[in-house]
Every structure is written in structure tokens, then in C-alpha cells.
Design an enzyme around this catalytic site. Sequence first.
Site, PDB file in Angstrom:
ATOM      1  N   ASP A  52      -4.254  -2.273   5.468  1.00  0.00           N
ATOM      2  CA  ASP A  52      -5.031  -1.548   4.459  1.00  0.00           C
ATOM      3  C   ASP A  52      -6.451  -2.109   4.381  1.00  0.00           C
ATOM      4  OD1 ASP A  52      -4.403  -3.920   3.234  1.00  0.00           O
ATOM      5  OD2 ASP A  52      -3.504  -3.039   1.443  1.00  0.00           O
ATOM      6  N   SER A  53      -6.750  -3.123   5.239  1.00  0.00           N
ATOM      7  CA  SER A  53      -8.136  -3.561   5.426  1.00  0.00           C
ATOM      8  C   SER A  53      -8.970  -2.415   5.996  1.00  0.00           C
ATOM      9  CB  SER A  53      -8.198  -4.784   6.350  1.00  0.00           C
ATOM     10  OG  SER A  53      -7.423  -4.565   7.513  1.00  0.00           O
ATOM     11  N   ASP A  91       0.676  -1.099   6.694  1.00  0.00           N
ATOM     12  CA  ASP A  91       0.655  -1.529   5.297  1.00  0.00           C
ATOM     13  C   ASP A  91       1.017  -0.380   4.364  1.00  0.00           C
ATOM     14  OD1 ASP A  91       0.070  -4.243   4.922  1.00  0.00           O
ATOM     15  OD2 ASP A  91      -2.068  -3.926   5.299  1.00  0.00           O
ATOM     16  N   LYS A 121       4.634  -3.068   6.038  1.00  0.00           N
ATOM     17  CA  LYS A 121       4.340  -4.379   5.439  1.00  0.00           C
ATOM     18  C   LYS A 121       4.058  -4.181   3.956  1.00  0.00           C
ATOM     19  CE  LYS A 121       0.373  -6.845   6.364  1.00  0.00           C
ATOM     20  NZ  LYS A 121      -0.284  -6.929   5.045  1.00  0.00           N
ATOM     21  N   GLU A 123       3.012  -6.380   0.186  1.00  0.00           N
ATOM     22  CA  GLU A 123       2.522  -7.611  -0.437  1.00  0.00           C
ATOM     23  C   GLU A 123       3.385  -7.958  -1.651  1.00  0.00           C
ATOM     24  OE1 GLU A 123      -1.662  -7.352  -1.336  1.00  0.00           O
ATOM     25  OE2 GLU A 123      -2.190  -6.785   0.713  1.00  0.00           O
ATOM     26  N   GLU A 190      -1.212 -15.503   4.019  1.00  0.00           N
ATOM     27  CA  GLU A 190      -2.673 -15.399   4.065  1.00  0.00           C
ATOM     28  C   GLU A 190      -3.319 -16.484   3.217  1.00  0.00           C
ATOM     29  OE1 GLU A 190      -4.204 -11.443   3.520  1.00  0.00           O
ATOM     30  OE2 GLU A 190      -6.288 -12.137   3.418  1.00  0.00           O
TER      31      GLU A 190
HETATM   32  O1  KIV Z   1      -4.769  -5.387   5.827  1.00  0.00           O
HETATM   33  C1  KIV Z   1      -4.841  -6.330   6.647  1.00  0.00           C
HETATM   34  O2  KIV Z   1      -5.647  -6.336   7.580  1.00  0.00           O
HETATM   35  C2  KIV Z   1      -3.934  -7.456   6.449  1.00  0.00           C
HETATM   36  C3  KIV Z   1      -4.161  -8.665   7.296  1.00  0.00           C
HETATM   37  C4  KIV Z   1      -5.328  -9.416   6.798  1.00  0.00           C
HETATM   38  C5  KIV Z   1      -2.963  -9.516   7.390  1.00  0.00           C
HETATM   39  O3  KIV Z   1      -3.069  -7.402   5.635  1.00  0.00           O
END
Ligand code: KIV
Length: 272
Positions: A52-53, A91, A121, A123, A190
Site C-alpha cells: 500500500d506504499s 496489502d 498482507k 498490519e 518494520e
Molecule cells: O507497503 C509496503 O511497501 C510495505 C513494505 C514497506 C513492507 O508494507
Amino acid sequence: MSVAKKDYKRITTKSLIEMKENGEKISMLTAYDFTMAHIVDVAGVDVILVGDSASNVMAGHETTLPITLDQMIYHASSVIRGVNRALVVVDLPFGSYQSDSKEALRSAIRIMKESGAHAVKMEGGAEIKDSIKKILNAGIPVMGHLGLTPQSIYKFGTYTVRAKEEAEAEQLVEDAKLLESLGCFAIVLEKIPAHLAEKVAKSISIPVIGIGAGGGVDGQVLVIHDMLGMNNEFSPRFLRRYLNLYEAMTGAIGQYVTDVKSKDFPNEKEQY
Ligand code: KIV
């Protein structure tokens, strides 16, 4: 110590666990589009994270919070079309799994069905246990994410190193064990102290993949735009830049502008 690399034709969640057992480190990078994902896959990266980056590096938002489930599915389906070998993990974005486990399952199913991704994924630890269980029960592999969890930035208030205090470190170890016992196939840690990350990696049997978590874990992940040096402003200590694409690209594009203005481009061979 050099470790013999097994030649995996296709990376699965099982291959990652085998890598941990064999002491082979796992490589993971983000990608958000077809072209980049294809390059990352051909270069031999084991896991591609549609993170989600994307909210930051693709859309220019300050945080990961604004990106939507539909947007994540768009990025993930573009990535999937470029990948033959890597495991593709997506994510679950902020707001798509926190309210209740039924909504979490619906979101995970949409990602798997509409993008063709291989895993999701999420969090968090104990607080999202029910959602993780429900998703795993539906046969969807889940990667956990502990330590600095950017979707909670407004709770933490900063992006500094997490779990420096004993109580938070203990909670993190407990959460990691919980994620393992629920059936997660791997965990991202992280921005936590290296000694704590190593302790977690040694205390669980599933792979631990670090970002800013030192070398004592089972693998590493970076955001592709950061490691290729596409952004000069983001320079955390944990980041190794393998290229300065910002400079290379502004140079090349500047040259193109010069060539167009000076009528050097196109030349006789570059026309019909
Ligand atoms: O969204 C992302 O890029 C991440 C990584 C930093 C692990 O969760």
C-alpha cells in the site's frame, strides 16, 4: 557462510518456509505495475509485494491511508500479468479489514479473485486475530506485518523505530508467536531494533522478512522506488540505494528536451 540456492521454478509459501529451514535468505521488493513487476521477477526476486506504499510512491499521498481496495486490485492485477516465478503478496489497504472479520474476508476474496494474487498482507497482531483466522480458513495465505505499521501512523504520530521499550518489545514477540500459531506463512517486521528482530526470527518457524530490522532475520524487503534511487528526499538509515535513477532519468529526459528543441531528434534514420 554461502548457502546453496535451490532453483525454484515458482515460489510458493512452502518454498519460503523451506528457504528459512535451509538458511537461504528471502528477497522481496515492491512493485505496482506490469513493467516493473516483470523486471523484478526476471531479476530473480522471490516475493513481490504490491504494497500500500503505492499510495505514497504511485499516487503521491503523504500516508498509506487513502489508497482504496479497488486501487490495490488494479495495481495487483497489473503486477500479476508481469510475473512468472515470484510469489505475489498484496496489502489489504486501510479500512478494508479493521472493522470486522466478515468485511476482512470479503476484501481478501476480492483481491484474490479479481487480481489473481497469491496471498495478502495485513498490519497488526492480536487486535486483528479474528480477521486473520477467517481469511486463513477460506484458504487464503496471510503474511503478517508488525513493528512500524504505517496504517496506524496517526496513532504513533511518527515513523521512528518501534519497540525500543521493553513492554512494546514483549508485545511484539507475543504477537509474532500468535501470528505463527494462527497459520500465517511469514511476517514482515518494520523498523525495530535488530536484536529484537533476530530474537523473533529465532523463536518462530515461519520466515521473518525485515525492513529496517537488521540482518538477523530470514529475508529483506525494500520499496523499489527507494532502492532504485527514484526519490532523493527519502533517506532512512536502513535504505541501500542500488542506483540513482532520479539523476539518470532527469538527465535522459533533459537530453530529450534539448534534442527536440534543437531539432536533433528525430534525425533521418528515425523517420519513415
Ligand atoms: O507497503 C509496503 O511497501 C510495505 C513494505 C514497506 C513492507 O508494507
